[in-house]
Design an enzyme around this catalytic site. Structure first.
Site, PDB file in Angstrom:
ATOM      1  N   CYS A 150      71.773  55.306  21.378  1.00  0.00           N
ATOM      2  CA  CYS A 150      70.943  54.112  21.192  1.00  0.00           C
ATOM      3  C   CYS A 150      69.988  53.908  22.371  1.00  0.00           C
ATOM      4  CB  CYS A 150      71.836  52.896  20.983  1.00  0.00           C
ATOM      5  SG  CYS A 150      73.196  52.730  22.159  1.00  0.00           S
TER       6      CYS A 150
HETATM    7  N1  LIG Z   1      77.608  50.850  18.662  1.00  0.00           N
HETATM    8  C1  LIG Z   1      76.417  51.385  18.840  1.00  0.00           C
HETATM    9  O1  LIG Z   1      75.407  50.673  19.023  1.00  0.00           O
HETATM   10  C2  LIG Z   1      76.244  52.859  18.816  1.00  0.00           C
HETATM   11  C3  LIG Z   1      77.290  53.729  18.705  1.00  0.00           C
HETATM   12  N2  LIG Z   1      77.064  55.075  18.706  1.00  0.00           N
HETATM   13  C4  LIG Z   1      78.169  56.021  18.661  1.00  0.00           C
HETATM   14  O2  LIG Z   1      78.830  55.927  17.417  1.00  0.00           O
HETATM   15  C5  LIG Z   1      80.210  56.203  17.607  1.00  0.00           C
HETATM   16  C6  LIG Z   1      80.996  55.003  17.089  1.00  0.00           C
HETATM   17  O3  LIG Z   1      80.637  53.888  17.861  1.00  0.00           O
HETATM   18  P1  LIG Z   1      81.021  52.402  17.433  1.00  0.00           P
HETATM   19  O4  LIG Z   1      80.897  52.242  15.974  1.00  0.00           O
HETATM   20  O5  LIG Z   1      80.260  51.531  18.317  1.00  0.00           O
HETATM   21  O6  LIG Z   1      82.570  52.380  17.841  1.00  0.00           O
HETATM   22  P2  LIG Z   1      83.739  51.472  17.289  1.00  0.00           P
HETATM   23  O7  LIG Z   1      84.739  51.401  18.376  1.00  0.00           O
HETATM   24  O8  LIG Z   1      83.205  50.216  16.732  1.00  0.00           O
HETATM   25  O9  LIG Z   1      84.336  52.334  16.087  1.00  0.00           O
HETATM   26  C7  LIG Z   1      84.991  53.546  16.282  1.00  0.00           C
HETATM   27  C8  LIG Z   1      85.370  54.132  14.927  1.00  0.00           C
HETATM   28  O10 LIG Z   1      86.008  55.378  15.139  1.00  0.00           O
HETATM   29  C9  LIG Z   1      87.292  55.353  14.535  1.00  0.00           C
HETATM   30  N3  LIG Z   1      88.203  56.107  15.377  1.00  0.00           N
HETATM   31  C10 LIG Z   1      88.591  55.833  16.639  1.00  0.00           C
HETATM   32  N4  LIG Z   1      89.408  56.772  17.112  1.00  0.00           N
HETATM   33  C11 LIG Z   1      89.553  57.664  16.126  1.00  0.00           C
HETATM   34  C12 LIG Z   1      90.289  58.843  15.996  1.00  0.00           C
HETATM   35  N5  LIG Z   1      91.038  59.341  16.991  1.00  0.00           N
HETATM   36  N6  LIG Z   1      90.216  59.505  14.825  1.00  0.00           N
HETATM   37  C13 LIG Z   1      89.468  59.037  13.818  1.00  0.00           C
HETATM   38  N7  LIG Z   1      88.737  57.910  13.883  1.00  0.00           N
HETATM   39  C14 LIG Z   1      88.794  57.235  15.028  1.00  0.00           C
HETATM   40  C15 LIG Z   1      87.673  53.918  14.405  1.00  0.00           C
HETATM   41  O11 LIG Z   1      88.575  53.807  13.333  1.00  0.00           O
HETATM   42  P3  LIG Z   1      89.540  52.533  13.103  1.00  0.00           P
HETATM   43  O12 LIG Z   1      88.734  51.313  13.384  1.00  0.00           O
HETATM   44  O13 LIG Z   1      89.901  52.631  11.678  1.00  0.00           O
HETATM   45  O14 LIG Z   1      90.655  52.694  14.061  1.00  0.00           O
HETATM   46  C16 LIG Z   1      86.319  53.282  14.128  1.00  0.00           C
HETATM   47  O15 LIG Z   1      86.012  53.409  12.762  1.00  0.00           O
HETATM   48  C17 LIG Z   1      80.428  56.470  19.100  1.00  0.00           C
HETATM   49  O16 LIG Z   1      80.381  57.831  19.354  1.00  0.00           O
HETATM   50  C18 LIG Z   1      79.230  55.783  19.725  1.00  0.00           C
HETATM   51  O17 LIG Z   1      78.889  56.364  20.941  1.00  0.00           O
HETATM   52  C19 LIG Z   1      75.817  55.582  18.748  1.00  0.00           C
HETATM   53  C20 LIG Z   1      74.738  54.767  18.861  1.00  0.00           C
HETATM   54  C21 LIG Z   1      74.853  53.332  18.925  1.00  0.00           C
HETATM   55  C1  LIG Z   2      76.614  48.223  25.436  1.00  0.00           C
HETATM   56  C2  LIG Z   2      77.319  49.564  25.509  1.00  0.00           C
HETATM   57  O1  LIG Z   2      78.438  49.660  25.971  1.00  0.00           O
HETATM   58  N1  LIG Z   2      76.654  50.609  25.052  1.00  0.00           N
HETATM   59  C3  LIG Z   2      77.197  51.947  25.036  1.00  0.00           C
HETATM   60  C4  LIG Z   2      76.154  52.867  24.516  1.00  0.00           C
HETATM   61  C5  LIG Z   2      76.077  52.858  23.048  1.00  0.00           C
HETATM   62  C6  LIG Z   2      76.784  54.016  22.455  1.00  0.00           C
HETATM   63  O2  LIG Z   2      77.642  53.818  21.648  1.00  0.00           O
HETATM   64  O3  LIG Z   2      76.503  55.225  22.895  1.00  0.00           O
HETATM   65  P1  LIG Z   2      75.735  56.360  22.169  1.00  0.00           P
HETATM   66  O4  LIG Z   2      74.435  55.776  21.812  1.00  0.00           O
HETATM   67  O5  LIG Z   2      75.648  57.444  23.166  1.00  0.00           O
HETATM   68  O6  LIG Z   2      76.475  56.889  21.017  1.00  0.00           O
HETATM   69  C7  LIG Z   2      77.538  52.463  26.417  1.00  0.00           C
HETATM   70  O7  LIG Z   2      76.939  52.046  27.406  1.00  0.00           O
HETATM   71  O8  LIG Z   2      78.339  53.404  26.481  1.00  0.00           O
END
Ligand SMILES: NC(=O)C1=CN([C@@H]2O[C@H](COP(=O)(O)OP(=O)(O)OC[C@H]3O[C@@H](n4cnc5c(N)ncnc54)[C@H](OP(=O)(O)O)[C@@H]3O)[C@@H](O)[C@H]2O)C=CC1
Ligand SMILES: CC(=O)N[C@@H](CCC(=O)OP(=O)(O)O)C(=O)O
Length: 346
Positions: A150
């Site tokens: 992001c």
């Molecule tokens: N949030 C953001 O703005 C952004 C996030 N990302 C990336 O997206 C990914 C998810 O982030 P985010 O949605 O924020 O994270 P969350 O913590 O909100 O969600 C994590 C998800 O992964 C699942 N999970 C966790 N551990 C395991 C495991 N061992 N095996 C299978 N599933 C698992 C969880 O399942 P359950 O809840 O069912 O346990 C949940 O659905 C990360 O890699 C993050 O860096 C990228 C860009 C932006």
């Molecule tokens: C506010 C906050 O904690 N943001 C996350 C970045 C968002 C994320 O999930 O990372 P990716 O975009 O690399 O997947 C962090 O700093 O690690």
């Protein structure tokens, strides 16, 4: 109809994928993957999906999933996708990984900044960095797409044209970025508790944040040499949004119109990039809920620096929206299919 499976559908990025794919006329979700809510109704995890999503959450059986789906989104913690991917899976299904596992080309750099061993380094070379506006043609033929981060999406797109055209001294580039708390995911963590975040602002990951090498690598490709920069993220008390403010010394004596022409050279036909008018600077509210990247800039003649600003919604263009944009490209659909998301305000 494209059949989509989501591993990590119960996280914030996964939930945003569900929301966007529900409005996509050529894709349907066939697998709501979860670790903690297996066999529970998805709508009991996200009540906003009550009477909209009837499905139950499923485990992460990759073989079954690969047989049921055309594309798998992995919206899971760092390292998980790398531990699941193999040649057999990739021969059956495309993978769009929202984590960082395949973004960084040098495995040693990944392992150093993420502090984990990479479980499938043999696929790093093949993976396409899915920043659609820059790598569109490669995404079209990819089996494995590394969906950018992001902060990185916002930071790279804001500086990319100037890096590419050699307008700024890359050694002077400083990126100061702010994110809403959904960027940290749904998992419970003390620094993200209401009392820690509300009416508060804090820098974190100072001179050590894992997005630094990703931004350096991509801007390095743009300018043709190694880039070393400062990237400082901040957590701000809002749900969604990223604002990146970037400072760099101008190499050439340029006017506002010259710089605007450079941005237009790269972005004038990009539906999701909005170049703002002179004197207007991006605000996270103007892109909230949408796949837009808003960009504005000002030349500070007094210091010889340019100040560039970009704003995105971290969950849309910074995650799920960009992932759907990548899916559209990889399946030969119109790139904006399902992404006509009008920004919400207030
Ligand atoms: N949030 C953001 O703005 C952004 C996030 N990302 C990336 O997206 C990914 C998810 O982030 P985010 O949605 O924020 O994270 P969350 O913590 O909100 O969600 C994590 C998800 O992964 C699942 N999970 C966790 N551990 C395991 C495991 N061992 N095996 C299978 N599933 C698992 C969880 O399942 P359950 O809840 O069912 O346990 C949940 O659905 C990360 O890699 C993050 O860096 C990228 C860009 C932006
Ligand atoms: C506010 C906050 O904690 N943001 C996350 C970045 C968002 C994320 O999930 O990372 P990716 O975009 O690399 O997947 C962090 O700093 O690690």
């Amino acid at each position: 109809m494209i059949k989509a499976g989501i591993i990590g559908s119960t996280g914030y990025a996964g939930a945003e994928l569900v929301r966007i794919l529900m409005g996509h006329k050529d894709a349907e979700i066939v697998w709501y993957g979860s670790r903690s809510y297996i066999d529970k109704k998805y709508a009991s995890v996200y009540q906003n999906m009550f009477q909209i999503v009837d499905a139950v959450c499923m485990d992460d059986n990759m073989d079954e999933l690969a047989a049921a789906a055309d594309v798998i989104f992995t919206a899971t913690p760092q390292g998980l996708c790398a531990s699941l991917v193999n040649e057999d899976i990739l021969s059956k299904v495309k993978i769009i990984d929202l984590s960082a596992d395949f973004r960084i080309k040098d495995v040693a750099t990944y392992e150093k900044w993420y502090g984990i061993e990479h479980k499938s380094p043999e696929f790093i070379k093949e993976a396409v960095y899915g920043l659609c506006e820059i790598n569109r043609e490669d995404v079209k033929n990819a089996r494995l797409i590394a969906n950018p981060g992001c902060y990185t999406t916002c930071s790279i797109l804001t500086a990319y044209p100037l890096a590419k055209e050699g307008l700024i001294d890359m050694d002077t580039l400083i990126i100061d970025a702010k994110s809403g708390t959904s960027g940290a995911g749904r998992g419970a963590k003390v620094p993200n508790l209401f009392c820690e975040v509300n009416e508060n602002m804090k820098a974190y990951g100072v001179a050590s944040h894992r997005h630094t090498p990703e931004i350096e690598e991509q801007l390095g490709y743009a300018c043709g040499h190694q880039v070393v920069l400062n990237f400082t993220p901040h957590l701000v008390p809002m749900n969604r949004g990223i604002l990146a403010t970037e400072y760099a010394k101008l190499i050439k004596n340029v006017t506002y119109a010259d710089v605007k022409a450079v941005y237009e050279k790269y972005y004038k036909d990009e539906k999701f990039i909005r170049l703002l008018d002179e004197g207007v600077y991006p605000e996270t509210k103007w892109v909230e809920g949408s796949n837009y990247v808003d960009i504005g800039f000002k030349i500070d003649e007094r210091t010889g620096r340019i100040i560039m600003m970009g704003a995105i919604d971290n969950l849309v263009k910074g995650a799920a929206g960009q992932a759907v944009q990548n899916m559209n490209l990889a399946f030969g659909l119109p790139e904006d299919e399902g992404l006509d998301l009008v920004p919400m305000f207030p």
